[in-house]
Design an enzyme around this catalytic site. Structure first.
Site: not given
Length: 545
Positions: A146-149
């Site tokens: 979960d990498w959302e940046e």
């Protein structure tokens, strides 16, 4: 729509087909021309649709003091940082290597700020340690990053993510002050996308190497950004062509992924939106994920595990209604995804009161609906596919669902907390499956779809142990009167009355249509049928405009 030309060598003339006649003609005559519609095989044997629970509710107790009933779920995982060895492992930015980003709340620079400045080799070293820590054994499970940046596609980093574009351009200008803004922007785009690709791609490669039995992928990938709930009269939830093209350009990501994890979370705007608005958004997003799953290999598609929530994202104490579950879970099952991951925040279990609310919601609303769609889907898989594939809509856009017939079934919750299914399917029920659904074969299986439901004598499917339909098929419908009005079946009786106004799409590439027609009419023993259908079309004026 462009002209569809069909020149029959025996007719000696060209005939142009269009509109409704073209669709009817195609569906009647070319089923053998269609490429098989495959789906990924089950992750767990005999579990064609996977229910997974990814919420921190392990300490919750229900009304009777017992843990929440999770019997319908096959995989579990708490998002808490101290949890290891779970069926679902979700990696946030603080627990998987050295992911470079800018803190959206404080503006702090973390691990280099932008991927071009990120320490990739140090990241991979740290990554190895954390994978081994969080996954001490390589059991079958889901590994969700979960990498959302920031996003690997430059143009998708709109506000507030445009800070990554701004900082990338500033970096290029500091290194090459002679570059004008246009050239610096173009170079920044190339550098950013290459570095982002390297971080995401190498992370997947190492994860797959160390834990090959886990299915690896990124949360929210793919997406198509169809979030316009507030324009139901103008917007039908479709994924814009430009976003499909951008998903196509991420072929490197789909190639390295072993699962896809799209999301269909609903906001409170969806709560006030029309039913069709919610339905369109979920339907199109899942359909796009299924399309993307076939990009690496259409005969061996990636499994799709769709993330959903039981509450609205901005109203975390408001559970989804029965109808909301149909528009989310019901859509996902009918479209043929591999499973659903139910995610939840700590708000679900923040107190004894919230745990009791969750327990009641699961017992009276969620679990009965999961039982309903599980049994219906398994029944369809059994009678239509002989369990060598899954039932999927013949056309993805109609409002057809895999639900038990509410006139023939009732799902009851007993005083001992266990569920019982009363009723039996009729021949009409099975024929409805055959009418509205098709069999999508599992990878590497040449399954055959059953067309004559009269040959089906019995049905034996279970949602969970002792919650089964094990009976013979009834010859005609016999209305079953449920003992309790809380039975889930009657709630679903109105869901199929929704009329969709969206345009029906052909479930195969248009470029193959004319060739298929030519081959069929050359070799079919029913040539005069072709001729008559064409003649009827001409007689009724079905021409392209």
């Amino acid at each position: 729509m462009g002209v569809l030309k069909f020149k029959h060598i025996f007719f000696g003339s060209a005939v142009e087909l269009s509109g409704v006649f073209q669709i009817v003609f195609i569906f009647l005559l070319i089923p053998c021309c269609l490429t098989a519609n495959f789906r990924a095989p089950p992750v767990i044997p005999n579990v064609p649709f996977l229910w997974a629970w990814n919420a921190p509710t392990e300490f919750c107790l229900g009304k009777s003091g017992e843990p929440l009933d999770m019997s319908l779920f096959s995989l579990f995982g708490s998002p808490r940082k101290n949890k290891t060895g779970q069926g679902i492992t979700i990696f946030y930015v603080d627990r998987l290597g050295y992911y470079p980003y800018i803190d959206p709340h404080t503006g702090a620079i973390v691990h280099g700020r932008i991927p071009q400045l990120g320490p990739l080799q140090q990241h991979l070293t740290k990554l190895r340690q954390e994978i081994l820590y969080y996954m001490p054994k390589d059991n079958v499970g889901l590994a969700v990053i979960d990498w959302e940046e920031w996003l690997p596609t430059w143009l998708r980093n709109w506000k507030p993510k445009d800070i990554y574009r701004i900082k990338s351009i500033e970096l290029v200008k500091s290194q090459h002050p002679q570059y004008n803004h246009s050239y610096a922007t173009e170079k920044a785009k190339r550098d950013f996308e290459k570095a982002g690709k390297d971080f995401m791609e190498e992370t997947l490669k190492l994860g797959r190497l160390l834990r090959p039995n886990h299915l690896w992928g990124y949360y929210l990938f793919p997406d198509c950004y169809n979030h316009h709930y507030d324009k139901p009269n103008l917007y039908k939830g479709s994924c814009f062509d430009i976003e499909k093209k951008r998903n196509d350009d991420l072929s490197w990501l789909w190639k390295e992924s072993t699962a896809l994890f799209p999301s269909v979370y609903l906001t409170s705007r969806a709560r006030s939106a029309t039913a069709l608005s919610k339905l369109y958004v979920v339907r199109n997003r899942v359909h796009e994920a299924i399309r993307v799953s076939k990009i690496p290999d259409d005969k061996s598609p990636l499994p799709n595990f769709v993330y959903t929530r039981l509450v609205f994202t901005d109203q975390i104490f408001q559970f989804l209604s029965h109808h909301d579950l149909v528009y989310t879970i019901g859509e996902i099952v009918a479209l043929g995804a591999s499973g659903i991951v139910v995610w939840g925040s700590q708000s679900l279990a923040r107190s004894m009161k919230s745990c009791l609310h969750l327990d009641n919601y699961m017992k009276t609303i969620l679990n009965p609906y999961l039982i309903n769609v599980t049994l219906a889907a398994k029944m369809c898989n059994q009678v239509l596919c002989q369990e060598q594939g899954v039932c999927t809509r013949k056309n993805w856009n109609p409002n057809d669902y895999l639900h038990l017939n509410p006139g023939n079934f009732a799902i009851q919750l007993g005083s001992n907390g266990t569920y019982k299914v009363d009723g039996k399917p009729t021949l009409t029920d099975l024929e409805q499956f055959s009418k509205n659904f098709q069999c999508s074969c599992y990878t590497n299986l040449n399954c055959k779809e059953r067309t004559d439901m009269n040959n089906v004598r019995t049905v034996n499917v279970c949602a969970v142990e002792n919650v089964c339909i094990d009976t013979n098929v009834g010859p005609q419908a016999v209305t079953y009167a449920p003992k309790e009005k809380k039975d889930v079946a009657h709630i679903l009786s109105n869901t199929t009355s929704i009329n969709s106004s969206t345009t029906m799409s052909l479930p195969f590439p248009r470029k193959h249509v004319s060739g298929c027609l030519l081959v069929l009419c050359m070799y079919s023993q029913y040539l005069n049928i072709c001729y008559r259908l064409v003649a009827i079309g001409i007689q009724h004026g079905y021409y392209l405009k």
